[in-house]
Design a protein around this motif. Structure first.
Motif, mmCIF file in Angstrom:
data_model
loop_
_atom_site.group_PDB
_atom_site.id
_atom_site.type_symbol
_atom_site.label_atom_id
_atom_site.label_comp_id
_atom_site.label_asym_id
_atom_site.label_seq_id
_atom_site.Cartn_x
_atom_site.Cartn_y
_atom_site.Cartn_z
ATOM 1 N N VAL A 1 0.845 -1.196 0.000
ATOM 2 C CA VAL A 1 0.000 0.000 0.000
ATOM 3 C C VAL A 1 0.881 1.246 0.000
ATOM 4 O O VAL A 1 1.863 1.319 0.747
ATOM 5 N N THR A 2 0.527 2.198 -0.826
ATOM 6 C CA THR A 2 1.144 3.521 -0.790
ATOM 7 C C THR A 2 0.109 4.510 -0.289
ATOM 8 O O THR A 2 -1.036 4.504 -0.758
ATOM 9 N N VAL A 3 0.497 5.361 0.658
ATOM 10 C CA VAL A 3 -0.381 6.411 1.173
ATOM 11 C C VAL A 3 0.219 7.750 0.778
ATOM 12 O O VAL A 3 1.354 8.063 1.173
ATOM 13 N N LEU A 4 -0.508 8.526 -0.012
ATOM 14 C CA LEU A 4 0.004 9.799 -0.500
ATOM 15 C C LEU A 4 -0.698 10.978 0.181
ATOM 16 O O LEU A 4 -1.927 11.003 0.309
ATOM 17 N N CYS A 5 0.112 11.939 0.585
ATOM 18 C CA CYS A 5 -0.356 13.185 1.186
ATOM 19 C C CYS A 5 -0.228 14.309 0.152
ATOM 20 O O CYS A 5 0.442 14.151 -0.870
#
Length: 330
Positions: A29-33
């Motif tokens: 999983v990648t979480v982008l801000c």
């Protein structure tokens, strides 16, 4: 499949269930801000990252720019999950964006959307463009961290001290130290504080700590502030301009804090701060006291946000930018 949460304090179980179903089987999983990150987007990203890491998921958290995390957020748990933009995986099972209203707010990382099997958007901006495979957008949420807290409860996830710290960071900043938000905001704050986090220290680090250089910059910028009483149908606009020459070595959070001082002007319903960007042009922050929906104003000028807090960008001169804002306000 697009799933948009209805407004209101509680989301339907079916909407969170779709997100949980996807994340429960994800291996990467990648979480982008969003670019120029604040405590809500970073707090959300790190909180979700910590929860996923606890479940054995290989997770990365990232934002496109600036190169370094704002210093005020250096004490947040989970920073080991942050990776530089160049290190963000090109292919991933699931990509989640947090507090990101549109693809443009991802900056140079927008292309990572193409390499994800599923994309999830979690946000509380009314102007969210719903660019995910699954979109959970609740404009009534006090912060994106508050929305995540409800999702964690549905998921059966324990909100431990580290996760609570991250969630509280977004909650305290996006509510202006709890000046905005309904009863549920305070209920959530109490729940997070009960984990043993130091709310005073978190708020002080994020909101009330500035280097000495902030004071002369503030003096210069506020000294040139302008009041346009006839703007906004006579309810008034106050604006200030921050040029690159005013900034020196100050951090982005020092610059962002100016609008919350300008907004205290009693003679104006709307406050605006124009911030000259390194790439040219302006980034404009808008605030309103209670009567005007500045998100609608920002949307008309190419931006977006919340009813009382919004923003947009302009490539025109400062004079042209102010004139366009006054026209949009009516």
């Amino acid at each position: 499949m697009t799933i948009t949460a209805p407004t209101g304090e509680d989301l339907c179980e079916a909407e969170f269930a779709q997100v949980v179903e996807v994340l429960d089987v994800a291996r990467t999983v990648t979480v982008l801000c969003h670019v120029q990150p604040d405590a809500d987007t970073i707090g959300s990203g790190l909180a979700l990252g910590l929860v996923l890491e606890r479940k054995g998921v290989s997770v990365q958290v990232a934002f496109s720019r600036p190169e370094e995390l704002p210093e005020s957020m250096a004490g947040l748990p989970g920073l080991h999950l942050l990776v530089p933009p160049a290190s963000v995986r090109a292919s991933v099972d699931v990509l989640v964006t947090v507090d990101v209203g549109s693809i443009g707010r991802l900056g140079d990382l927008a292309n990572r959307l193409e390499g994800a099997d599923r994309t999830i958007v979690v946000d509380h901006h009314r102007s969210n463009s719903e660019f995910g495979t699954i979109n959970v957008v609740d404009e009534s949420a006090a912060s994106t961290t508050a929305l995540l807290a409800r999702m964690f409860d549905f998921w059966g996830v324990e909100i431990d001290r580290n996760v609570a710290h991250c969630l509280y960071a977004g909650l305290v900043t996006d509510t202006g130290s709890f000046r905005w938000g309904g009863p549920s905001t305070h209920v959530l704050a109490a729940k997070l504080l009960a984990t043993g986090i130091d709310g005073d220290a978190i708020a002080r680090q994020l909101l009330d700590t500035h280097p000495f250089g902030w004071l002369p910059m503030l003096s210069s910028v506020l000294g040139s502030a302008t009041l346009v009483r006839e703007a906004a149908d006579g309810r008034g606009l106050v604006y200030a301009v921050i040029r690159r020459s005013d900034v020196g070595n100050l951090r982005s959070e020092e610059i962002e804090s100016v609008v919350d001082i300008v907004r205290t002007t009693a003679d104006a319903e709307v406050a605006a701060v124009l911030k000259e960007s390194e790439r040219g042009g302006w980034s404009i922050s808008l605030r309103a006291k209670s009567e005007i929906d500045v998100s609608a104003v920002a949307e008309s000028l190419g931006g977006g946000g919340h009813r009382l807090s919004a923003g947009y960008t302009s490539s025109d001169s400062s004079e042209q930018t102010v004139a366009a804002l006054i026209a949009a306000l009516g």
